[in-house]
Design a protein around this motif. Structure first.
Motif, mmCIF file in Angstrom:
data_model
loop_
_atom_site.group_PDB
_atom_site.id
_atom_site.type_symbol
_atom_site.label_atom_id
_atom_site.label_comp_id
_atom_site.label_asym_id
_atom_site.label_seq_id
_atom_site.Cartn_x
_atom_site.Cartn_y
_atom_site.Cartn_z
ATOM 1 N N LYS A 82 0.826 -1.214 0.000
ATOM 2 C CA LYS A 82 0.000 0.000 0.000
ATOM 3 C C LYS A 82 0.858 1.261 0.000
ATOM 4 O O LYS A 82 0.588 2.210 -0.748
ATOM 5 N N ASP A 83 1.894 1.289 0.823
ATOM 6 C CA ASP A 83 2.767 2.459 0.904
ATOM 7 C C ASP A 83 3.483 2.692 -0.423
ATOM 8 O O ASP A 83 3.570 3.819 -0.913
ATOM 9 N N SER A 84 3.971 1.608 -1.014
ATOM 10 C CA SER A 84 4.727 1.706 -2.252
ATOM 11 C C SER A 84 3.864 2.165 -3.413
ATOM 12 O O SER A 84 4.234 3.062 -4.179
ATOM 13 N N THR A 85 2.694 1.558 -3.565
ATOM 14 C CA THR A 85 1.837 1.888 -4.707
ATOM 15 C C THR A 85 1.131 3.231 -4.536
ATOM 16 O O THR A 85 0.939 3.953 -5.517
ATOM 17 N N LYS A 113 10.324 6.630 -5.213
ATOM 18 C CA LYS A 113 9.295 6.304 -4.218
ATOM 19 C C LYS A 113 9.373 4.834 -3.820
ATOM 20 O O LYS A 113 9.193 4.476 -2.647
ATOM 21 N N GLN A 114 9.639 3.972 -4.805
ATOM 22 C CA GLN A 114 9.721 2.547 -4.523
ATOM 23 C C GLN A 114 10.907 2.230 -3.610
ATOM 24 O O GLN A 114 10.794 1.421 -2.678
ATOM 25 N N VAL A 115 12.031 2.865 -3.854
ATOM 26 C CA VAL A 115 13.214 2.638 -3.020
ATOM 27 C C VAL A 115 12.974 3.158 -1.609
ATOM 28 O O VAL A 115 13.352 2.519 -0.616
ATOM 29 N N SER A 116 12.339 4.329 -1.500
ATOM 30 C CA SER A 116 12.027 4.895 -0.190
ATOM 31 C C SER A 116 11.113 3.956 0.600
ATOM 32 O O SER A 116 11.324 3.718 1.795
ATOM 33 N N SER A 117 10.097 3.397 -0.072
ATOM 34 C CA SER A 117 9.190 2.447 0.583
ATOM 35 C C SER A 117 9.918 1.171 0.973
ATOM 36 O O SER A 117 9.634 0.583 2.022
ATOM 37 N N PHE A 156 6.399 -6.288 -8.352
ATOM 38 C CA PHE A 156 4.950 -6.117 -8.525
ATOM 39 C C PHE A 156 4.540 -4.686 -8.192
ATOM 40 O O PHE A 156 3.730 -4.079 -8.906
ATOM 41 N N ASN A 157 5.101 -4.135 -7.129
ATOM 42 C CA ASN A 157 4.786 -2.762 -6.715
ATOM 43 C C ASN A 157 5.188 -1.749 -7.782
ATOM 44 O O ASN A 157 4.491 -0.767 -8.024
ATOM 45 N N ALA A 243 2.547 -7.734 -13.748
ATOM 46 C CA ALA A 243 2.320 -6.346 -13.336
ATOM 47 C C ALA A 243 3.343 -5.413 -13.972
ATOM 48 O O ALA A 243 2.999 -4.312 -14.433
ATOM 49 N N LEU A 244 4.601 -5.845 -14.012
ATOM 50 C CA LEU A 244 5.660 -5.001 -14.576
ATOM 51 C C LEU A 244 5.456 -4.786 -16.077
ATOM 52 O O LEU A 244 5.582 -3.655 -16.574
#
Length: 262
Positions: A82-85, A113-117, A156-157, A243-244
């Motif tokens: 949830k945080d990542s997406t 954002k993905q790396v931060s999550s 996936f995220n 997803a990717l």
């Protein structure tokens, strides 16, 4: 390696410094003007776990061994998703000012954002293992395999984030629909209840939910001390790559429209 892939890698290297700064900015921005700062990465999931454990233990976990770990396993991966997406969905619009002025790969903002999550997830994972040890769950060599579902979920995220970020630029209603979707997804991911009471067919249908598939993989390793089947491994990889690929296709198709809607 094709020339297109080589040129893309070289292009990314040129923006390496910018990417690192974006990751630092996203991580610091999340906890700006808070007293505890990055400790909220650990404290927030712990508080959620305590609330959920208090509410659901008497209903679902009264007769279940290691129910706290069962609950934590589900909440940990769902929160990462949830945080990542959610962050990925807003990544382009939040940086519209920069995108309009500078010609650079727009997906850098999503990836930052993905790396931060992922960093936040890593900090929470340390606490998770502390709970596992404290609850008397044996640590075995199988725990190394936990890297597999985490990697698949991260991919996936990214794919799901590409879809959401592209659609959100064009349709702002996506953010409200996504709130409803994530709430529904939480209830369908068996985070606080078990699937044992359902029929064999319904139990199999749960695996149509990618998040449940990743959660159940972690639970099999940690709680059941067993290596998931090859089919389970294949399903994890399938969801990640699907997803990717879909995310890249949608993002590429809508990319030229972004500047008109920002």
């Amino acid at each position: 390696m094709s020339n297109a892939i080589k040129s893309q890698i070289l292009r990314l290297k040129n923006y390496q410094f910018l990417f690192e700064e974006l990751v630092k900015r996203d991580f610091k921005k999340k906890y700006k003007r808070t007293i505890l700062g990055m400790f909220w990465s650990v404290l927030n999931p712990l508080l959620q776990l305590l609330v959920m454990s208090f509410v659901f233990t008497n209903f679902f976990g009264r007769n279940m061994e290691h129910y706290t770990i069962y609950l934590f396993s589900g909440n940990l991966l769902y929160a990462f998703f949830k945080d990542s997406t959610s962050g990925g969905m807003h990544s382009l619009m939040q940086n519209a000012g920069i995108i309009k002025k500078i010609n650079l790969p727009k997906y850098l903002f999503l990836l930052s954002k993905q790396v931060s999550s992922l960093i936040n997830f890593g900090l929470t994972l340390i606490v998770y293992f502390a709970f596992v040890i404290g609850d008397g769950v044996p640590i075995t060599w199988r725990f190394v395999l936990l890297l597999y579902p985490i990697l698949c979920l991260a991919i996936f995220n990214i794919g799901f984030g590409l879809i959401l970020s592209a659609l959100f630029v064009l349709f702002k209603d996506i953010q409200y629909l996504y709130d409803v979707f994530t709430m529904l997804l939480m209830y369908l991911s068996a985070i606080f209840y078990t699937t044992d009471g359902f029929s064999p067919l319904i139990q199999k249908l749960f695996y149509l939910n990618p998040i449940y598939t990743y959660i159940s993989y972690v639970r099999k390793i940690v709680l059941h001390q067993m290596v998931p089947s090859l089919a389970h491994h294949g399903l994890c990889l399938f969801f990640a790559l699907a997803a990717l690929i879909i995310g890249c296709l949608i993002y590429k198709k809508l990319n030229y429209k972004f500047l008109y809607y920002m």
